[in-house]
Scaffold this motif. Structure first.
Motif, short mmCIF file in Angstrom:
data_model
loop_
_atom_site.label_atom_id
_atom_site.label_comp_id
_atom_site.label_asym_id
_atom_site.label_seq_id
_atom_site.Cartn_x
_atom_site.Cartn_y
_atom_site.Cartn_z
N SER A 1 0.83 -1.20 0.00
CA SER A 1 0.00 0.00 0.00
C SER A 1 0.87 1.25 0.00
O SER A 1 2.05 1.21 0.35
N LYS A 2 0.29 2.37 -0.34
CA LYS A 2 1.03 3.62 -0.39
C LYS A 2 1.12 4.29 0.98
O LYS A 2 1.92 5.21 1.18
N SER A 3 0.32 3.83 1.91
CA SER A 3 0.26 4.47 3.23
C SER A 3 1.56 4.25 4.01
O SER A 3 2.19 3.20 3.93
N THR A 4 1.93 5.27 4.77
CA THR A 4 3.07 5.17 5.69
C THR A 4 2.62 5.35 7.15
O THR A 4 3.42 5.63 8.03
N GLU A 5 1.32 5.17 7.38
CA GLU A 5 0.79 5.28 8.74
C GLU A 5 1.32 4.14 9.61
O GLU A 5 1.65 3.06 9.09
N PHE B 1 9.71 -12.27 9.07
CA PHE B 1 10.19 -11.57 7.87
C PHE B 1 9.19 -10.50 7.45
O PHE B 1 9.58 -9.41 7.01
N GLY B 2 7.89 -10.79 7.61
CA GLY B 2 6.87 -9.80 7.28
C GLY B 2 7.01 -8.55 8.13
O GLY B 2 6.88 -7.42 7.63
N LEU B 3 7.31 -8.73 9.42
CA LEU B 3 7.56 -7.58 10.29
C LEU B 3 8.79 -6.81 9.83
O LEU B 3 8.79 -5.57 9.80
N ALA B 4 9.84 -7.56 9.46
CA ALA B 4 11.08 -6.91 9.01
C ALA B 4 10.85 -6.08 7.75
O ALA B 4 11.39 -4.99 7.61
N VAL B 5 10.02 -6.59 6.85
CA VAL B 5 9.75 -5.85 5.60
C VAL B 5 8.97 -4.58 5.90
O VAL B 5 9.21 -3.53 5.29
N MET B 6 8.03 -4.65 6.85
CA MET B 6 7.29 -3.43 7.23
C MET B 6 8.25 -2.39 7.82
O MET B 6 8.13 -1.19 7.54
N LEU B 7 9.20 -2.86 8.65
CA LEU B 7 10.19 -1.94 9.21
C LEU B 7 11.09 -1.39 8.11
O LEU B 7 11.50 -0.23 8.16
N LYS B 8 11.41 -2.23 7.14
CA LYS B 8 12.23 -1.79 6.01
C LYS B 8 11.53 -0.64 5.28
O LYS B 8 12.18 0.30 4.81
N LYS B 9 10.22 -0.71 5.20
CA LYS B 9 9.45 0.36 4.57
C LYS B 9 9.46 1.62 5.42
O LYS B 9 9.12 2.71 4.93
N GLY B 10 9.86 1.49 6.70
CA GLY B 10 9.90 2.65 7.59
C GLY B 10 8.66 2.81 8.43
O GLY B 10 8.45 3.87 9.05
#
Length: 589
Positions: free
Chosen positions: A260-264, A289-298
């Motif tokens: 998604s485009k959201s950064t919320e 890994f899913g958590l890590a990717v979300m953190l990677k997105k910031g």
């Protein structure tokens, strides 16, 4: 007197047989023995057993014997009864020092005064004080802790008090809602060694001490993670049923959130069972890994942990989150009040995606999840997530370099309060270093002008702040002492984690001569300030973290390197367990 012996006969079983053989009621036995009917009832149900040589045992035996004699039933002589009943009570090896640790934790939780306890239990106040300090041992220890349990039951019956007790002793709130349950859970806890929680906390802190964020990032190839750009096939909403599908649902939430485009921020709250989910190791890896990717997105992750479980499970759960905590992008919370034990719920929410789940506890295989990207539904679950956060309390506040100013402001206000401070560290206190020694170290390490100004200004503020604190309260400082032979490999940093500056923490090193000069200055400082207590030790186990305790209110553990980060804990069970660990270490020195 005949007793039918089964495979295992308990004290309660035999007592009930004796009562049947004598043909008496609990009320009659109460009147004959002088014990309350409540006590007799608890002995008969097995909820309690008397101290093997205590007054209650003697009174019980006398009561049974006198009733049998009155009814002319032979075989119930006092000596025979006493021998038979005492044989049925298991030998309890209670380590006195550990019982006192439990006692002090419990009484400190509610700030119970020795005088109030003594008055209630009909003891001398000085006798209670000597017991609490370990100078005196009750002649009947089991009977004594039984009385303590009764005191706590009677004086702390409200919901908030029971929640605190549940937190401390590692049981659910529901187990304390009945009189019998409250007492039995307290007695169970008194019979358990505190070393369990101490070891769990020690292991948790050791993991933080040894953790290196850079090495972890390399190990999971975090920098090589590519955020997906091509959307995977997903409807705007989907239902999931059963274990296999709900695993898929959680992973779909992560994928949808990243795409998604959201950064919320992402909010995650679940009291759903995790054991059967975690059995699939492949899923567990994908989930992390899913958590890590979300953190990677910031994205920031606000996780509401389910702490309504035994202490060792709580600590194991927190350990798995250590790598994520170290990023500074995770905000952990918890609910003070326990969630119900009938329904399980899950609420995950990000800017454009929501996942909701529910089940009946014990029937996780029939759980249902619902994933949606419909705007009105996402907004509904977003409100729900916000309401959950409003009801939650911070488990710990995590400060990284980005929150440097916020942390120093918090620390300033905290230190302004007249609260005793206890500190275990590898670094010496900055407020004791002479100005000329500080400048000498700065110059030798070739600090820039801006770095020099930042360090000196900070140290000046520290000196002023702690001078004021010592006028009103005490500071106990214990440091890990480094011998000259170990100094080259494990020398402490001058500023440790104080300035939140990893480059400076590594750069500002002592020579051994400078280190000795700072120690001597700290010793002089202690002689000049009556409220400052200083001790050196070679056995503090952590080389990379400092522990600061603000008298049962907060514990701060500060990691000096890889990364430089501070964890401020206010959760009462964790604070008590860490304090207990620190006390144990200090007594062991």
């Amino acid at each position: 007197m005949g007793v039918t012996m089964g495979v295992t006969m308990s004290f309660s079983n035999v007592l009930n047989q004796y009562i049947e053989q004598i043909h008496c009621s609990s009320k009659e036995l109460s009147e004959a023995s002088g014990l309350s009917e409540t006590s007799i009832s608890r002995y008969r149900s097995g909820e309690r057993i008397p101290d093997v040589t205590g007054k209650q045992m003697m009174d019980l035996v006398k009561g049974l014997s006198s009733l049998a004699k009155k009814k002319r039933i032979p075989g119930f002589e006092e000596e025979v009864l006493l021998h038979k009943l005492q044989e049925l009570i298991p030998t309890v090896d209670l380590e006195y020092s550990k019982v006192i640790d439990h006692l002090n934790l419990l009484l400190d939780l509610f700030k119970v005064k020795s005088s109030d306890l003594a008055k209630s239990l009909n003891y001398d106040s000085s006798y209670i004080s000597r017991i609490r300090s370990g100078q005196r041992k009750p002649s009947h220890l089991i009977e004594f802790i039984d009385q303590i349990g009764t005191y706590i039951e009677r004086h702390y019956e409200d919901e908030d008090a029971k929640l605190k007790i549940a937190d401390l002793i590692g049981c659910s709130y529901e187990e304390l809602t009945t009189h019998e349950g409250y007492h039995s859970q307290l007695m169970r806890w008194f019979h358990q060694p505190l070393t369990n929680s101490t070891n769990n906390v020690g292991h948790f802190l050791q993991m933080i001490n040894e953790f290196n964020l850079e090495e972890y990032i390399d190990a999971i190839h975090f920098n090589d993670i590519k955020l997906p750009k091509v959307p995977f096939q997903l409807h705007t909403s989907r239902n999931y049923y059963g274990i296999e599908q709900i695993r898929e649902g959680e992973l779909d939430f992560f994928k949808s959130t990243v795409l998604s485009k959201s950064t919320e921020p992402v909010t995650m709250c679940s009291d759903m069972p995790m054991d059967d989910m975690a059995k699939d190791l492949d899923f567990s890896k994908k989930w992390m890994f899913g958590l890590a990717v979300m953190l990677k997105k910031g994205l920031r992750i606000r996780i509401i942990h389910n702490l309504n479980r035994p202490f060792h499970e709580l600590m194991l759960g927190l350990e798995s989150w250590i790598p994520l905590y170290m990023t500074g992008l995770v905000e952990p919370y918890y609910f003070k009040k326990p969630q119900n034990e009938v329904y399980g719920h899950l609420t995950y929410n990000s800017g454009d995606v929501a996942l909701f789940g529910e089940c009946i506890q014990g029937h996780h295989n029939d759980a249902h999840y619902y994933l949606t990207m419909k705007k009105d539904e996402v907004n509904f679950y977003k409100k729900k997530a916000q309401y959950l956060l409003e009801k939650a309390s911070p488990l710990m506040k995590i400060y990284t370099y980005k929150e440097k100013t916020e942390f120093q402001t918090f620390l300033h206000h905290l230190t302004e309060e007249p609260t005793p401070i206890c500190r275990l560290s590898t670094s010496l206190p900055l407020f004791t270093i002479p100005e000329e020694l500080l400048i000498k170290i700065i110059q030798r390490n070739h600090c820039s002008k801006s770095q020099r100004r930042e360090i000196i200004e900070y140290v000046v503020k520290q000196k002023e702040l702690y001078e004021r604190h010592l006028e009103r309260s005490i500071i106990s400082q214990e440091i890990k002492y480094f011998e000259q032979k170990d100094f080259k490999h494990h020398s402490p940093s001058l500023i440790g984690s104080d300035l939140f500056h990893p480059e400076l923490a590594e750069k500002l090193s002592y020579t051994y001569e400078e280190y000795q000069q700072h120690i001597e200055a700290t010793i002089r400082y202690a002689t000049q300030h009556a409220n400052f207590y200083y001790k050196e030790s070679e056995r503090i186990p952590f080389r990379n973290i400092d522990i600061t305790i603000y008298d049962k209110k907060y514990v701060i553990f500060s990691k000096n390197l890889h990364p430089t980060i501070h964890f401020v804990i206010s959760h009462p069970t964790l604070v008590s367990a860490i304090e207990d660990m620190v006390i144990a270490k200090k007594e062991d020195l």
